[in-house]
Design a protein around this motif. Sequence first.
Motif, mmCIF file in Angstrom:
data_model
loop_
_atom_site.group_PDB
_atom_site.id
_atom_site.type_symbol
_atom_site.label_atom_id
_atom_site.label_comp_id
_atom_site.label_asym_id
_atom_site.label_seq_id
_atom_site.Cartn_x
_atom_site.Cartn_y
_atom_site.Cartn_z
ATOM 1 N N GLY A 32 -5.748 -6.255 -1.278
ATOM 2 C CA GLY A 32 -6.565 -7.399 -1.593
ATOM 3 C C GLY A 32 -6.555 -8.494 -0.592
ATOM 4 O O GLY A 32 -5.997 -8.353 0.475
ATOM 5 N N ILE A 75 -16.221 -2.526 0.176
ATOM 6 C CA ILE A 75 -15.147 -3.516 0.286
ATOM 7 C C ILE A 75 -15.081 -4.053 1.708
ATOM 8 O O ILE A 75 -14.165 -4.790 2.049
ATOM 9 C CB ILE A 75 -13.780 -2.929 -0.136
ATOM 10 C CG1 ILE A 75 -13.401 -1.734 0.741
ATOM 11 C CG2 ILE A 75 -13.784 -2.568 -1.615
ATOM 12 C CD1 ILE A 75 -11.987 -1.243 0.537
ATOM 13 N N CYS A 80 -13.445 -7.925 -1.494
ATOM 14 C CA CYS A 80 -13.631 -7.575 -2.899
ATOM 15 C C CYS A 80 -14.921 -8.142 -3.489
ATOM 16 O O CYS A 80 -15.461 -7.597 -4.460
ATOM 17 C CB CYS A 80 -12.426 -8.039 -3.719
ATOM 18 S SG CYS A 80 -10.878 -7.217 -3.290
ATOM 19 N N THR A 83 -18.040 -5.773 -3.991
ATOM 20 C CA THR A 83 -18.094 -4.704 -4.984
ATOM 21 C C THR A 83 -19.110 -4.959 -6.088
ATOM 22 O O THR A 83 -19.335 -4.108 -6.941
ATOM 23 C CB THR A 83 -16.706 -4.455 -5.625
ATOM 24 O OG1 THR A 83 -16.288 -5.636 -6.291
ATOM 25 C CG2 THR A 83 -15.687 -4.025 -4.583
ATOM 26 N N VAL A 141 -11.468 -3.203 -9.200
ATOM 27 C CA VAL A 141 -11.010 -4.565 -8.918
ATOM 28 C C VAL A 141 -9.936 -4.954 -9.928
ATOM 29 O O VAL A 141 -10.074 -4.709 -11.130
ATOM 30 C CB VAL A 141 -12.182 -5.576 -8.975
ATOM 31 C CG1 VAL A 141 -11.682 -7.006 -8.849
ATOM 32 C CG2 VAL A 141 -13.217 -5.267 -7.896
ATOM 33 N N ARG A 166 -10.907 -12.117 -7.736
ATOM 34 C CA ARG A 166 -10.609 -10.726 -7.405
ATOM 35 C C ARG A 166 -9.420 -10.716 -6.448
ATOM 36 O O ARG A 166 -9.516 -11.208 -5.338
ATOM 37 C CB ARG A 166 -11.843 -10.090 -6.765
ATOM 38 C CG ARG A 166 -13.039 -10.134 -7.705
ATOM 39 C CD ARG A 166 -14.333 -9.771 -7.001
ATOM 40 N NE ARG A 166 -15.460 -9.970 -7.908
ATOM 41 C CZ ARG A 166 -16.585 -9.289 -7.862
ATOM 42 N NH1 ARG A 166 -16.766 -8.358 -6.937
ATOM 43 N NH2 ARG A 166 -17.539 -9.510 -8.726
ATOM 44 N N CYS A 169 -8.684 -4.761 -4.498
ATOM 45 C CA CYS A 169 -9.782 -3.838 -4.759
ATOM 46 C C CYS A 169 -9.658 -2.613 -3.876
ATOM 47 O O CYS A 169 -8.875 -2.594 -2.920
ATOM 48 C CB CYS A 169 -11.132 -4.523 -4.532
ATOM 49 S SG CYS A 169 -11.370 -5.132 -2.841
#
Length: 179
Positions: A32, A75, A80, A83, A141, A166, A169
């Motif tokens: 992430g 991504i 993230c 998405t 996510v 988020r 992901c």
Amino acid sequence: MLAPLLALLAIPATFAGYACTDTTKAMVSLKGPGPGNGTVYFTQQAGSDEVHITGELNAFTPGKHGFHIHTSGDIYTDGCASTGGHYNPFNRTHGAPTDRIRHVGDLGNVEVDDSGHAKIDFTDRVITLCGRRTILGRGVVVHSGADDLGRGGFADSKTTGHAGNRTACGVIATVDATK
């Protein structure tokens, strides 16, 4: 035309024509903008309407975190954020994994312990690894906060579960089902 009607009636994937003819396995490696990471596996046995979801998360803040399938597996464009929204091919409101009316991608929450670790082990009968509404190639996510399952009364409860930013992901990809 028939698939949305069957989904509305909460008909299992096998009856809707989305059961796998062979055992199918997929995985996602979660990374992430935050420190959280993990690996999640999705397995659908031949002829079954259940997808078994297993895995581990590490380095997340303790507590509940929204866990969803998002529309796009992109991504790379903007992390993230690329998405998109929750995977929702039938244009429904957000809900709990056990709700009859929910996004296909609504998988609820994962519980992270005080050491920042979570074990994932549950099944879902709405997502599928086969057919037109497959989750393969889509994003997973993990959010910063708890998913209120559409019941929180916030402006975004019925769209995102008010789950927050988020934090990790990844893209769902097939893997060798024999391993």
